[in-house]
Enzyme design. Structure first.
Site, mmCIF file in Angstrom:
data_model
loop_
_atom_site.group_PDB
_atom_site.id
_atom_site.type_symbol
_atom_site.label_atom_id
_atom_site.label_comp_id
_atom_site.label_asym_id
_atom_site.label_seq_id
_atom_site.Cartn_x
_atom_site.Cartn_y
_atom_site.Cartn_z
ATOM 1 N N SER A 14 51.321 38.522 28.110
ATOM 2 C CA SER A 14 50.609 39.789 27.908
ATOM 3 C C SER A 14 51.338 40.712 26.933
ATOM 4 O O SER A 14 52.553 40.910 27.027
ATOM 5 C CB SER A 14 50.434 40.510 29.245
ATOM 6 O OG SER A 14 49.863 41.794 29.038
ATOM 7 N N THR A 62 43.883 41.875 34.461
ATOM 8 C CA THR A 62 43.330 40.825 33.615
ATOM 9 C C THR A 62 42.940 39.632 34.485
ATOM 10 O O THR A 62 42.948 39.722 35.713
ATOM 11 C CB THR A 62 44.319 40.457 32.478
ATOM 12 O OG1 THR A 62 43.689 39.555 31.587
ATOM 13 C CG2 THR A 62 45.603 39.851 33.013
ATOM 14 N N LYS A 66 39.623 40.586 37.867
ATOM 15 C CA LYS A 66 38.762 41.725 37.541
ATOM 16 C C LYS A 66 37.677 41.964 38.589
ATOM 17 O O LYS A 66 37.308 43.115 38.844
ATOM 18 C CB LYS A 66 38.145 41.545 36.148
ATOM 19 C CG LYS A 66 39.172 41.631 35.020
ATOM 20 C CD LYS A 66 38.500 41.525 33.657
ATOM 21 C CE LYS A 66 39.536 41.583 32.542
ATOM 22 N NZ LYS A 66 38.894 41.564 31.209
ATOM 23 N N GLY A 127 28.072 33.318 25.257
ATOM 24 C CA GLY A 127 28.834 33.312 26.502
ATOM 25 C C GLY A 127 28.228 34.255 27.521
ATOM 26 O O GLY A 127 27.550 35.227 27.164
ATOM 27 N N MET A 215 36.347 37.092 20.110
ATOM 28 C CA MET A 215 37.237 37.826 21.015
ATOM 29 C C MET A 215 38.620 37.188 21.131
ATOM 30 O O MET A 215 39.566 37.841 21.563
ATOM 31 C CB MET A 215 36.604 37.955 22.399
ATOM 32 C CG MET A 215 35.418 38.894 22.441
ATOM 33 S SD MET A 215 34.905 39.194 24.147
ATOM 34 C CE MET A 215 33.352 40.072 23.858
ATOM 35 N N GLY A 239 39.801 39.191 17.884
ATOM 36 C CA GLY A 239 39.808 40.109 19.021
ATOM 37 C C GLY A 239 41.052 40.945 19.202
ATOM 38 O O GLY A 239 41.166 41.665 20.207
#
Length: 279
Positions: A14, A62, A66, A127, A215, A239
């Site tokens: 991250s 994340t 979620k 998607g 993305m 993204g």
């Protein structure tokens, strides 16, 4: 010092701590921001424990947590309601836990910062997972004329469209996307991570296409972006800007201070490029 964190599994890669520290330095906030690897069945306990600490303001969430965050929080944010997903939690003034979804705002702001006009454009969204759900209402709010969802499993796309409950949202089978002739194509799938294409770019789907947006971000354009460029699409965007912009929106929710992201996107891209070179 204000305390923040990001929860995920996995979480080691991250960039959120780096990005939020850049924001804090820019606006003069003293913060700590840590990465927390939560067990797949232990997110709620871990998040509650962190947010109960003195100085804890909020956290980012994340994958794969979620939906858990959505169920945990008091949610008034329309994007989060539409997505049934929360990526930003904040301790409220009355002891409640507030939930938000900043993914869609991040996407829209990145498109606008890149000079893309959304108003009156026809958007094709590839998607139907959590990433797709989170961007539908912000794209419509930004003025998209129509938004068509295409997914490998059409029933999943129909479920997402039904949840959006907006006449501007419809569904098409992935093999029939050429009938849409969109101005903007957005890939919300993970296909690019394995160098696959999320959809066919042949058969006329690009005849009016001005922008493709992936993305996924890497240190070089994804195959989806490269192929679209070779077929004449003028603008291809990855993204990374969305990542920074969704973080900026979360930072604003927490601090009421809005960072200037233009320089930060460049700095984060440099970090990504250096990291991938080392690997």
């Amino acid at each position: 010092m204000k305390k923040f964190a990001v929860f995920g599994n996995p979480i080691a890669q991250s960039l959120s701590p780096t990005i939020h520290q850049m924001f804090a330095d820019q606006v003069g906030e003293k913060i700590s921001y840590e990465k927390i690897l939560a067990p797949e069945d232990g997110f709620v306990e871990a998040a509650k424990a962190f947010l109960a600490q003195e100085g804890a303001v909020g956290c980012n969430v994340t994958m794969p947590f979620k939906l858990d965050a959505f169920n945990l929080a008091k949610v008034d944010d329309q994007a989060a309601k539409d997505a049934q997903a929360v990526n930003t939690l904040m301790n409220g003034d009355r002891g409640e836990l507030l939930g938000f979804n900043t993914d869609g705002v991040g996407l829209v702001n990145d498109l606008l910062n890149s000079g893309v006009k959304i108003k009156d454009k026809h958007v094709l969204l590839i998607g139907a997972g959590g990433a797709a759900r989170g961007v539908i209402s912000p794209l419509l709010k930004a003025g998209a004329a129509t938004l068509t969802i295409a997914n490998r499993t059409k029933a999943k796309a129909e479920e997402v469209a039904s949840a959006a409950s907006n006449p501007k949202v419809d569904v098409v089978a992935l093999e029939d996307i050429a009938t849409i002739a969109p101005h903007i194509i957005i890939n919300s799938t993970a296909a690019s991570l394995s160098n696959a294409l999320p959809c066919s770019l042949n058969d006329g789907v690009l005849q009016h296409c001005e922008v493709v947006y992936d993305m996924v971000y890497k240190n070089s354009p994804t195959r989806f972006m490269r192929d679209a460029a070779e077929l004449g699409v003028k603008t291809q965007i990855d993204g990374l800007g969305m990542l920074v912009e969704q973080a900026a929106e979360a930072f604003y929710i927490w601090t009421q201070k809005r960072p200037d992201t233009s320089d930060i996107v460049k700095r984060v891209r440099d970090i990504v490029e250096q990291s991938e070179k080392r690997n």
